[in-house]
Design a protein around this motif. Structure first.
Motif, PDB file in Angstrom:
ATOM      1  N   MET A  32     -13.594  13.868 -46.370  1.00  0.00           N
ATOM      2  CA  MET A  32     -14.194  13.500 -45.109  1.00  0.00           C
ATOM      3  C   MET A  32     -13.112  13.582 -44.023  1.00  0.00           C
ATOM      4  O   MET A  32     -12.154  12.825 -44.056  1.00  0.00           O
ATOM      5  CB  MET A  32     -14.757  12.082 -45.202  1.00  0.00           C
ATOM      6  CG  MET A  32     -15.285  11.555 -43.907  1.00  0.00           C
ATOM      7  SD  MET A  32     -15.995   9.881 -44.006  1.00  0.00           S
ATOM      8  CE  MET A  32     -17.060   9.986 -45.406  1.00  0.00           C
ATOM      9  N   PRO A  33     -13.245  14.496 -43.073  1.00  0.00           N
ATOM     10  CA  PRO A  33     -12.266  14.602 -41.997  1.00  0.00           C
ATOM     11  C   PRO A  33     -12.266  13.342 -41.122  1.00  0.00           C
ATOM     12  O   PRO A  33     -13.310  12.818 -40.760  1.00  0.00           O
ATOM     13  CB  PRO A  33     -12.733  15.822 -41.200  1.00  0.00           C
ATOM     14  CG  PRO A  33     -13.544  16.617 -42.182  1.00  0.00           C
ATOM     15  CD  PRO A  33     -14.205  15.601 -43.049  1.00  0.00           C
ATOM     16  N   LYS A  34     -11.052  12.868 -40.821  1.00  0.00           N
ATOM     17  CA  LYS A  34     -10.879  11.676 -39.995  1.00  0.00           C
ATOM     18  C   LYS A  34      -9.913  11.992 -38.875  1.00  0.00           C
ATOM     19  O   LYS A  34      -9.119  12.924 -38.967  1.00  0.00           O
ATOM     20  CB  LYS A  34     -10.315  10.528 -40.834  1.00  0.00           C
ATOM     21  CG  LYS A  34     -11.235  10.110 -41.958  1.00  0.00           C
ATOM     22  CD  LYS A  34     -10.632   9.006 -42.781  1.00  0.00           C
ATOM     23  CE  LYS A  34     -11.617   8.642 -43.900  1.00  0.00           C
ATOM     24  NZ  LYS A  34     -11.189   7.464 -44.618  1.00  0.00           N
ATOM     25  N   GLY A  35      -9.970  11.174 -37.822  1.00  0.00           N
ATOM     26  CA  GLY A  35      -9.062  11.380 -36.712  1.00  0.00           C
ATOM     27  C   GLY A  35      -8.876  10.123 -35.898  1.00  0.00           C
ATOM     28  O   GLY A  35      -9.525   9.109 -36.119  1.00  0.00           O
ATOM     29  N   TYR A  91      -8.788   3.999 -31.467  1.00  0.00           N
ATOM     30  CA  TYR A  91     -10.108   4.626 -31.622  1.00  0.00           C
ATOM     31  C   TYR A  91     -10.003   5.596 -32.784  1.00  0.00           C
ATOM     32  O   TYR A  91      -9.169   6.496 -32.783  1.00  0.00           O
ATOM     33  CB  TYR A  91     -10.443   5.365 -30.334  1.00  0.00           C
ATOM     34  CG  TYR A  91     -11.844   5.946 -30.191  1.00  0.00           C
ATOM     35  CD1 TYR A  91     -12.397   6.798 -31.136  1.00  0.00           C
ATOM     36  CD2 TYR A  91     -12.585   5.681 -29.054  1.00  0.00           C
ATOM     37  CE1 TYR A  91     -13.656   7.346 -30.962  1.00  0.00           C
ATOM     38  CE2 TYR A  91     -13.845   6.240 -28.863  1.00  0.00           C
ATOM     39  CZ  TYR A  91     -14.368   7.068 -29.819  1.00  0.00           C
ATOM     40  OH  TYR A  91     -15.623   7.622 -29.639  1.00  0.00           O
ATOM     41  N   THR A  92     -10.825   5.401 -33.793  1.00  0.00           N
ATOM     42  CA  THR A  92     -10.849   6.314 -34.932  1.00  0.00           C
ATOM     43  C   THR A  92     -12.267   6.824 -35.149  1.00  0.00           C
ATOM     44  O   THR A  92     -13.242   6.166 -34.770  1.00  0.00           O
ATOM     45  CB  THR A  92     -10.327   5.643 -36.227  1.00  0.00           C
ATOM     46  OG1 THR A  92     -11.147   4.514 -36.532  1.00  0.00           O
ATOM     47  CG2 THR A  92      -8.869   5.195 -36.068  1.00  0.00           C
ATOM     48  N   HIS A  93     -12.357   7.993 -35.749  1.00  0.00           N
ATOM     49  CA  HIS A  93     -13.669   8.554 -36.055  1.00  0.00           C
ATOM     50  C   HIS A  93     -13.567   9.459 -37.272  1.00  0.00           C
ATOM     51  O   HIS A  93     -12.470   9.794 -37.732  1.00  0.00           O
ATOM     52  CB  HIS A  93     -14.281   9.266 -34.851  1.00  0.00           C
ATOM     53  CG  HIS A  93     -13.461  10.392 -34.287  1.00  0.00           C
ATOM     54  ND1 HIS A  93     -13.834  11.068 -33.154  1.00  0.00           N
ATOM     55  CD2 HIS A  93     -12.299  10.990 -34.666  1.00  0.00           C
ATOM     56  CE1 HIS A  93     -12.955  12.007 -32.863  1.00  0.00           C
ATOM     57  NE2 HIS A  93     -12.015  11.982 -33.765  1.00  0.00           N
ATOM     58  N   GLU A  94     -14.750   9.822 -37.796  1.00  0.00           N
ATOM     59  CA  GLU A  94     -14.819  10.682 -38.966  1.00  0.00           C
ATOM     60  C   GLU A  94     -16.165  11.386 -38.976  1.00  0.00           C
ATOM     61  O   GLU A  94     -17.085  11.018 -38.234  1.00  0.00           O
ATOM     62  CB  GLU A  94     -14.637   9.867 -40.247  1.00  0.00           C
ATOM     63  CG  GLU A  94     -15.721   8.838 -40.478  1.00  0.00           C
ATOM     64  CD  GLU A  94     -15.427   7.887 -41.634  1.00  0.00           C
ATOM     65  OE1 GLU A  94     -14.251   7.639 -41.935  1.00  0.00           O
ATOM     66  OE2 GLU A  94     -16.405   7.379 -42.221  1.00  0.00           O
ATOM     67  N   LYS A 108     -19.301   9.538 -37.030  1.00  0.00           N
ATOM     68  CA  LYS A 108     -19.224   8.081 -36.951  1.00  0.00           C
ATOM     69  C   LYS A 108     -17.925   7.664 -36.265  1.00  0.00           C
ATOM     70  O   LYS A 108     -16.843   8.090 -36.671  1.00  0.00           O
ATOM     71  CB  LYS A 108     -19.275   7.484 -38.358  1.00  0.00           C
ATOM     72  CG  LYS A 108     -19.221   5.980 -38.402  1.00  0.00           C
ATOM     73  CD  LYS A 108     -19.282   5.483 -39.840  1.00  0.00           C
ATOM     74  CE  LYS A 108     -19.211   3.980 -39.908  1.00  0.00           C
ATOM     75  NZ  LYS A 108     -19.175   3.518 -41.306  1.00  0.00           N
ATOM     76  N   LYS A 109     -18.049   6.842 -35.237  1.00  0.00           N
ATOM     77  CA  LYS A 109     -16.877   6.188 -34.647  1.00  0.00           C
ATOM     78  C   LYS A 109     -16.589   4.994 -35.532  1.00  0.00           C
ATOM     79  O   LYS A 109     -17.466   4.179 -35.795  1.00  0.00           O
ATOM     80  CB  LYS A 109     -17.161   5.739 -33.211  1.00  0.00           C
ATOM     81  CG  LYS A 109     -15.963   5.060 -32.548  1.00  0.00           C
ATOM     82  CD  LYS A 109     -16.240   4.725 -31.102  1.00  0.00           C
ATOM     83  CE  LYS A 109     -16.856   3.399 -30.896  1.00  0.00           C
ATOM     84  NZ  LYS A 109     -16.089   2.231 -31.278  1.00  0.00           N
ATOM     85  N   THR A 110     -15.364   4.864 -36.043  1.00  0.00           N
ATOM     86  CA  THR A 110     -15.065   3.823 -37.026  1.00  0.00           C
ATOM     87  C   THR A 110     -14.284   2.640 -36.471  1.00  0.00           C
ATOM     88  O   THR A 110     -14.279   1.581 -37.087  1.00  0.00           O
ATOM     89  CB  THR A 110     -14.325   4.417 -38.242  1.00  0.00           C
ATOM     90  OG1 THR A 110     -13.189   5.161 -37.786  1.00  0.00           O
ATOM     91  CG2 THR A 110     -15.244   5.348 -39.036  1.00  0.00           C
ATOM     92  N   SER A 111     -13.616   2.796 -35.325  1.00  0.00           N
ATOM     93  CA  SER A 111     -12.942   1.660 -34.703  1.00  0.00           C
ATOM     94  C   SER A 111     -12.616   1.976 -33.256  1.00  0.00           C
ATOM     95  O   SER A 111     -12.640   3.131 -32.835  1.00  0.00           O
ATOM     96  CB  SER A 111     -11.655   1.295 -35.456  1.00  0.00           C
ATOM     97  OG  SER A 111     -10.665   2.288 -35.272  1.00  0.00           O
ATOM     98  N   GLY A 112     -12.315   0.913 -32.517  1.00  0.00           N
ATOM     99  CA  GLY A 112     -11.872   1.062 -31.141  1.00  0.00           C
ATOM    100  C   GLY A 112     -12.989   0.900 -30.130  1.00  0.00           C
ATOM    101  O   GLY A 112     -14.173   0.879 -30.462  1.00  0.00           O
TER     102      GLY A 112
END
Length: 134
Positions: free
Chosen positions: A1-4, A11-14, A50-54
């Motif tokens: 699963m690509p994450k960034g 701010y993190t997303h995947e 999906k935005k995962t944080s921030g």
């Protein structure tokens, strides 16, 4: 699963699956935000993103279609993480440069758009479709 993540890491997303496509955009707003040769973007199905944080800070402008183009920026450092274009409601335009590690390297552009704005000092990407507008 690509994450960034953004520059500050808040701010993190995947996303899951494969991008619908990968495009380099040479429109003037992309050139102003990403550098003179535009931005590389992964087109992701909205239900796979999906935005995962921030926290997000949004900014909206009108696109060539007359419809809204909304930038999703990190509220802390201002990094543009993704874009939502009302003309493509089921797609998230994820900024490739926000991806971490190998995920960024695996996204070879298949298309260049707004090539009418590409600086003459840059060549077309070999094998990528070329479109003068979107």
């Amino acid at each position: 699963m690509p994450k960034g993540s953004c520059v500050c890491g808040e701010y993190t997303h995947e996303y899951t699956g494969e991008p619908i496509g990968v495009a380099v955009c040479h429109c003037i707003p992309c050139r102003k935000t990403a550098g003179s040769n535009g931005s590389t973007n992964n087109l992701i199905k909205a239900d796979q993103y999906k935005k995962t944080s921030g926290s997000v800070r949004n900014w909206t402008r009108k696109g060539d279609s007359g419809k809204d183009v909304t930038y999703n920026n990190c509220a802390t450092c201002g990094t543009i993480m993704s874009v939502n274009a009302a003309a493509m409601p089921d797609v998230v335009i994820l900024k490739n440069g926000t991806l971490d590690g190998d995920a960024e390297d695996a996204c070879k552009p298949g298309m260049e758009i707004y090539t009418k704005n590409r600086p003459t000092c840059f060549d077309a990407i070999p094998g990528a479709a070329q479109k003068e507008t979107s």
